[in-house]
Structure formats: C-alpha cells, structure tokens
Design a protein around this motif. Structure first.
Motif, PDB file in Angstrom:
ATOM      1  N   ARG A 107      -7.670   5.578  -8.611  1.00  0.00           N
ATOM      2  CA  ARG A 107      -7.763   7.555  -9.230  1.00  0.00           C
ATOM      3  C   ARG A 107      -8.582   8.148  -8.975  1.00  0.00           C
ATOM      4  N   PHE A 108      -8.826   8.969  -8.250  1.00  0.00           N
ATOM      5  CA  PHE A 108      -9.787   9.845  -7.884  1.00  0.00           C
ATOM      6  C   PHE A 108     -10.392  11.198  -9.007  1.00  0.00           C
ATOM      7  N   PRO A 109     -11.263  12.478  -9.175  1.00  0.00           N
ATOM      8  CA  PRO A 109     -11.554  13.222 -10.599  1.00  0.00           C
ATOM      9  C   PRO A 109      -9.960  13.895 -10.634  1.00  0.00           C
ATOM     10  N   GLY A 169       4.770   6.258   4.392  1.00  0.00           N
ATOM     11  CA  GLY A 169       4.410   7.423   2.931  1.00  0.00           C
ATOM     12  C   GLY A 169       3.971   9.219   3.833  1.00  0.00           C
ATOM     13  N   GLU A 170       4.266  10.030   2.452  1.00  0.00           N
ATOM     14  CA  GLU A 170       4.078  11.223   3.157  1.00  0.00           C
ATOM     15  C   GLU A 170       2.807  11.697   3.443  1.00  0.00           C
ATOM     16  N   ASN A 171       2.318  12.365   4.394  1.00  0.00           N
ATOM     17  CA  ASN A 171       0.548  13.075   3.907  1.00  0.00           C
ATOM     18  C   ASN A 171       0.591  13.336   2.621  1.00  0.00           C
ATOM     19  N   GLY A 172      -1.019  12.613   2.383  1.00  0.00           N
ATOM     20  CA  GLY A 172      -1.976  12.718   1.196  1.00  0.00           C
ATOM     21  C   GLY A 172      -1.032  12.027  -0.010  1.00  0.00           C
ATOM     22  N   ALA A 173       0.271  11.140   0.957  1.00  0.00           N
ATOM     23  CA  ALA A 173       0.773   9.807  -0.416  1.00  0.00           C
ATOM     24  C   ALA A 173      -0.301   8.978  -0.762  1.00  0.00           C
ATOM     25  N   GLY A 174      -1.508   8.197  -0.111  1.00  0.00           N
ATOM     26  CA  GLY A 174      -2.476   7.670  -0.221  1.00  0.00           C
ATOM     27  C   GLY A 174      -2.449   6.088   0.455  1.00  0.00           C
ATOM     28  N   LYS A 175      -2.374   6.239   1.678  1.00  0.00           N
ATOM     29  CA  LYS A 175      -1.627   4.650   2.516  1.00  0.00           C
ATOM     30  C   LYS A 175      -3.133   4.870   2.576  1.00  0.00           C
ATOM     31  N   THR A 176      -4.281   6.541   3.333  1.00  0.00           N
ATOM     32  CA  THR A 176      -5.362   5.730   3.899  1.00  0.00           C
ATOM     33  C   THR A 176      -6.630   5.169   2.679  1.00  0.00           C
ATOM     34  N   THR A 233       1.967   4.712   9.162  1.00  0.00           N
ATOM     35  CA  THR A 233       2.539   5.199  10.339  1.00  0.00           C
ATOM     36  C   THR A 233       4.057   6.204   9.347  1.00  0.00           C
ATOM     37  N   HIS A 234       3.534   7.320   9.465  1.00  0.00           N
ATOM     38  CA  HIS A 234       4.762   8.233   9.628  1.00  0.00           C
ATOM     39  C   HIS A 234       6.130   8.023   9.654  1.00  0.00           C
ATOM     40  N   ASP A 235       6.262   7.041  11.437  1.00  0.00           N
ATOM     41  CA  ASP A 235       7.334   6.752  12.467  1.00  0.00           C
ATOM     42  C   ASP A 235       8.184   5.522  11.660  1.00  0.00           C
TER      43      ASP A 235
HETATM   44  N1  LIG Z   1     -12.852  10.627  -1.357  1.00  0.00           N
HETATM   45  C1  LIG Z   1     -11.257  11.320  -1.481  1.00  0.00           C
HETATM   46  N2  LIG Z   1     -12.144  12.379  -3.520  1.00  0.00           N
HETATM   47  C2  LIG Z   1     -10.815  12.676  -3.189  1.00  0.00           C
HETATM   48  N3  LIG Z   1      -9.054  12.860  -3.594  1.00  0.00           N
HETATM   49  C3  LIG Z   1      -9.291  12.319  -2.339  1.00  0.00           C
HETATM   50  C4  LIG Z   1     -10.522  11.438  -1.297  1.00  0.00           C
HETATM   51  N4  LIG Z   1      -9.629  11.084  -0.524  1.00  0.00           N
HETATM   52  C5  LIG Z   1      -8.039  11.224  -0.327  1.00  0.00           C
HETATM   53  N5  LIG Z   1      -7.878  11.979  -1.232  1.00  0.00           N
HETATM   54  C6  LIG Z   1      -6.826  12.634  -1.934  1.00  0.00           C
HETATM   55  O1  LIG Z   1      -5.719  10.981  -1.928  1.00  0.00           O
HETATM   56  C7  LIG Z   1      -4.751  11.752  -1.914  1.00  0.00           C
HETATM   57  C8  LIG Z   1      -3.992  10.900  -0.697  1.00  0.00           C
HETATM   58  O2  LIG Z   1      -4.716  10.221   0.019  1.00  0.00           O
HETATM   59  P1  LIG Z   1      -4.864   9.602   1.886  1.00  0.00           P
HETATM   60  O3  LIG Z   1      -6.352  10.009   2.579  1.00  0.00           O
HETATM   61  O4  LIG Z   1      -4.487   8.393   1.754  1.00  0.00           O
HETATM   62  O5  LIG Z   1      -3.117   9.929   2.402  1.00  0.00           O
HETATM   63  P2  LIG Z   1      -2.615   9.533   3.405  1.00  0.00           P
HETATM   64  O6  LIG Z   1      -1.333   9.184   3.119  1.00  0.00           O
HETATM   65  O7  LIG Z   1      -3.547   8.649   4.418  1.00  0.00           O
HETATM   66  O8  LIG Z   1      -2.189  11.189   4.213  1.00  0.00           O
HETATM   67  P3  LIG Z   1      -1.779  10.723   5.501  1.00  0.00           P
HETATM   68  O9  LIG Z   1      -0.726  11.350   6.075  1.00  0.00           O
HETATM   69  O10 LIG Z   1      -2.424  12.391   5.791  1.00  0.00           O
HETATM   70  O11 LIG Z   1      -3.251  10.543   6.558  1.00  0.00           O
HETATM   71  C9  LIG Z   1      -4.559  12.839  -1.267  1.00  0.00           C
HETATM   72  O12 LIG Z   1      -3.917  13.802  -2.275  1.00  0.00           O
HETATM   73  C10 LIG Z   1      -6.275  13.152  -1.139  1.00  0.00           C
HETATM   74  O13 LIG Z   1      -6.253  14.658  -1.479  1.00  0.00           O
END
Ligand SMILES: Nc1ncnc2c1ncn2[C@@H]1O[C@H](COP(=O)(O)OP(=O)(O)OP(=O)(O)O)[C@@H](O)[C@H]1O
Ligand SMILES: [Mg+2]
Lengths: 237, 264
Positions: A15-17, A39-46, A192-194
C-alpha cells in the motif's frame, strides 16, 4: 520428486499512503515457467515487480526466493527508458554496461565472450557497432533484453517491453524470449496489456484487477480480462 | 622554450590536467553536469580568494570550498527539477563571497586575475607535484569505480534497477569533479575550467562511440588544446587560456560539422 519453485508470494500486500495497490496475493512461480502479468493501467503490475526486486517493502506478507534471494540473479528490463537519438554508445558498449561492480576497468576475455554470445542470441550481430540512439524501436528493445541477459540471470522480467512496438516487431521479440525460455530453462515474467501476445507465449497468467486478482494456466485467461484492450489496444504513453 | 623551468612546469602540469579533464569530462557530459561544473569553478574562485585571505595556498582554498559545496549540491539536488535553481543560488552566493574575500586581502588585483584567468608563470615545481598527486588520486578512484560509474552515467535507469548504489556514486563523482576543477584551475583559471571539462568530451561524443574511446579522444583533444595553447602563448605573449578556449571551440565546431556531414 517435487522441485522447489523459484519464487512464492505469500499473502502479499503493498500500500501507498493514499492507496492499497493489492492485497492477499498468493502465487507460485516454478523454474523455467513463463508467467504473464496482465492488468489495466494502474493495476499495480510495476509495483508488484518492484516489490519482487526488493525496491518496495510489502505492507504485509512475504516474497520468497528459493534457495534464497542471493542465489537468484534477476535480469530486469524496465518499463521506461528514454534514450534519445543522440545517445552515443554502441549497442555492444550499452550491453556491456550491465557487467558492473568493482572489477577491472577493462573487460576480461570471458566477459567479451558473454557479450558476443548475447549479441548472437538477440540477433544484434549486424548492428552491434552502431550507436544505440540510431537503432529502431525493436532493435532498442532487443538491446535492452541483451543487456539484461549478459549477466546470465535465472529470472528475466520484462515490463511492457512490447508497448512501443508494431505487430511484427513485438512477435519477433517474444519469439526470441520464448526461445531463450525454452532452450535455457530461463524463468520469465512478462508484464503486458496485450492479451493475444500473453496467450500465445505464456504458460500461466496473473491478472491484477481493482478488486483482487486471478491466476492460473494461460488457457484460463478470460477473453475480456482487460476492457481497455478491446478498444484499440493498450492506451499506453 | 623547454629550457625555461616555468615552461617545463607548465607543460607538465597541463599534461596531467588535460588527462583528468578529458576523462572526468566524459562523465560530466553523460551526466548532464556542465552547468554544475561551471558553478563549481565559480566556487573554486571563491575558495582561492578565501585561501589568499586566510594565508593558505589558493589551491587548498579551492579544494576546501569545492569539495564541501559539491557535497552540499549533491544533497540539495537529488531531485533534478530543483537542481538548476539551487545551483544558481549557490553560485551567486559564492561569487559574492569570492569578491568579498579578494577585497579583504591586501594583495593586488593581479592576484585576482591570475585566479580567474590562470597563470603559467606562477606554477612552481611543487605545484606540479601537487597537481600530479591529485590527478593520480582522481584516476585511481575512477579506475576502482569505473564499471559502476559508467553504468550509472550512461544508463541511469538500468543502474538503478540493478540496485547499484547510485546516490553514493553521485557523491563520489561530485568530489572527483571538485578535485578536477581545482586542479584544472591552476592553468586555465577558474573562468575557463569549464572549457577543458566540457568541450573536449562533448566533441568526443561525435567521434567515438564507446566509453573508453570517448575518454581517449577527449584526452587527445584536451592535450592538443593545452599544449597548443602554451606554445602559442609563449610565442605571442597572449593569455594561454585564450588560446586553449579557442582551440577547444574549434574542435567542437569541427565535431558538429563532422556529425552533420556523416548524417548527410
Ligand atoms: N511510489 C508511489 N507512490 C504512490 N503511489 C504509487 C507509487 N507508485 C505507484 N503508485 C500508484 O500505484 C498504482 C499502481 O501503479 P503501477 O505503476 O504499479 O501500475 P501498472 O499496473 O504498472 O500500470 P501501467 O500499466 O500504467 O504501467 C497506481 O495507482 C499508481 O499511481
Ligand atoms: Mg507499469
């Protein structure tokens, strides 16, 4: 006889704040398997990848590598890396950057051999002496891949490596990754998104969603897993 | 010309200076630190002025000021977007201090000119040894951290994901830069250190495409500049730094022209 997996996630949460990205995530990744994280953009993959790399601390649960984290060498191709047209280094020199650490300034014969090998493997031999800045998008991705491979990792992680590539180039890249996965039993995590690409190359999937997640053999990946993917593909910038 | 001891000293010192400027310069350019280098040279000026004020050798004052401030800058500007502004602030403060210290000393203004514009007559054999020693220290440290410094400078994203100690590396590099600036100021003066630490390396990028070859080309170009500058200065009695600056600018223009030609 059961072999230990390469990696397990046990009730993992980050979790982030301002946001719970995922929680109670359980996963086992076996040696030599090819896992696709979708997963969608922002799903948390990275975020998940960064947790695997110990760059982020989980808020709960554990990431375990077997036999231990030190024994597992991870080659990671990050999602964003902006090298402009003026980028001066040759593809070969760029690849060699990853042979880092406190070592002699010049490359040993063994190291040069390792570089030559990945250059062959990633089909970069013809252009290895050219500046990376002038390479095409697909060639750049192959150079990034080669840089990650030159340290002979046990686990290769690709974060959206195909996002900027056209159809032909992304299948070329994945063919290459799949071949290395098969021939060298290299474990692969491909973000991936693909969906079609994931379906064609992965053994199993992890689908991250706003509410929870799904995982299983790739054949079970729901066709409509990503709503955005159906409307003209990944909206990725 | 070489029978004059001060010319021998100048040639010896400038050879060391050219070698470290070329090598450190390649990393300055890769890390986009030209502006900071410029600031460090102004800080070096303040340090030298302080040294004179305090009765130290100017080089020691320079080393003292540039090393401390490079560490401060490193702390202040981890965030790139804040960097330019904080560097400008520091730079104005230090130029002000330099002027203050100079005005507080009773030394004549020729001292100020030699700090700002460099002086080859002032170089003693002891200075040469000092320059040589500092250069060797810089080269040794670069050799030890070379692989990591190269990775972090030419692929910061990759270095960070690899888990290299990039913050420590930045600070070590800033200290190396501070050392190089102080050393180079001995010949070209603090106003023009910038020239040796940026132009040869910036030109080298167009002629060479591996880190080691870029260092080699940058060293050759800066050697050509300082040797040529000393020779022309000796012939004409014009300031050496003028010739060095002109030669390096010509190299840079030639590099740009070469690049244009090659890209057709
Ligand atoms: N360092 C951080 N501090 C606060 N929130 C963060 C941080 N890094 C990521 N987030 C939030 O966590 C969520 C997941 O981000 P993440 O980059 O993991 O998504 P993603 O699945 O990789 O998206 P994408 O497909 O766009 O690459 C997002 O809502 C992002 O804004
Ligand atoms: Mg991402």
């Amino acid at each position: 006889m059961t072999q230990k997996p390469l990696l397990t996630l046990d009730h993992l949460a980050v979790r982030f704040p301002d946001r719970q990205v995922f929680q109670d995530l359980n996963l086992t990744l076996d040696h030599g398997h090819f896992l696709s994280i979708v997963g969608e953009n922002g799903a948390g993959k990275t975020t998940l990848i960064r947790t695997l790399l110990h760059q982020l601390k989980p808020s709960a649960g554990t990431v375990r590598f077997f036999p231990n984290r030190k024994a597992i060498k991870i080659g990671y191709v990050p999602q964003f890396r902006n090298l402009d047209k003026e980028y001066p280094l040759t593809i070969r020199d760029f690849i060699s950057l990853n042979l880092s650490g406190i070592r002699l300034p010049w490359l040993s014969r063994k190291e040069r051999h390792a570089i030559n090998q990945v250059i062959q493997q990633t089909n970069l031999a013809a252009i290895a002496q050219r500046p990376l800045g002038m390479a095409s998008g697909g060639e750049k991705q192959r150079a990034y891949l080669a840089q990650a491979l030159v340290e002979k990792p046990n686990l290769l992680i690709l974060d959206e490596s195909t996002a900027s590539l056209d159809n032909v180039m992304k299948y070329d890249l994945l063919e290459l990754v799949k071949k290395i996965n098969r021939e060298q039993k290299l474990t692969v995590i491909f973000v991936t998104h693909d969906l079609p690409l994931a379906k064609q190359y992965a053994d199993e999937f992890l689908l991250l969603q706003r509410q929870g997640y799904q995982t299983g053999p790739i054949a079970n990946l729901p066709e409509d897993a990503l709503v955005s993917a159906q409307h003209g593909g990944a909206a990725h910038v | 010309m070489f029978s004059l001891p001060f010319m021998q000293n100048a040639y010896l010192a400038s050879t060391f200076i050219a070698i470290i400027s070329g090598i450190i310069g390649v990393f300055v350019i890769a890390r986009n630190m030209s502006f900071l280098t410029h600031t460090l040279s102004e800080i070096g000026f303040a340090g030298a002025a302080f040294g004179i004020f305090a009765g130290w050798p100017p080089l020691n004052g320079m080393l003292f000021f540039t090393i401390i401030s490079s560490v401060i800058v490193g702390q202040l500007s981890v965030k790139a977007d804040r960097r330019e502004a904080s560097i400008s602030a520091i730079s104005s403060l230090f130029i002000g201090l330099g002027i203050l210290f100079l005005s507080l000393t009773d030394k004549s203004s020729s001292y100020a000119t030699s700090i700002l514009f460099g002086s080859i007559i002032g170089i003693s054999r002891a200075n040469v040894w000092q320059v040589a020693l500092l250069s060797i220290v810089v080269l040794l440290i670069v050799a030890i951290i070379y692989r990591n410094l190269k990775f972090d400078s030419f692929d910061p994203v990759g270095a960070r994901v690899k888990g290299l100690w990039t913050n420590t590396l930045s600070i070590i590099f800033l200290i190396l830069l501070a050392l190089s600036v102080s050393v180079a100021a001995q010949i070209v003066g603090s106003l023009l250190i910038f020239v040796l630490l940026t132009l040869p390396a910036a030109s080298a990028r167009y002629f060479a495409h591996t880190v080691s070859k870029m260092m080699l080309v940058a060293v050759i170009l800066s050697l050509a500049g300082v040797w040529g500058g000393l020779y022309l200065g000796y012939l004409t009695n014009w300031p050496v730094s003028f010739f060095i600056a002109t030669i390096e600018c010509l190299f840079y223009l030639a590099a740009l022209g070469y690049n244009r030609l090659r890209q057709g």
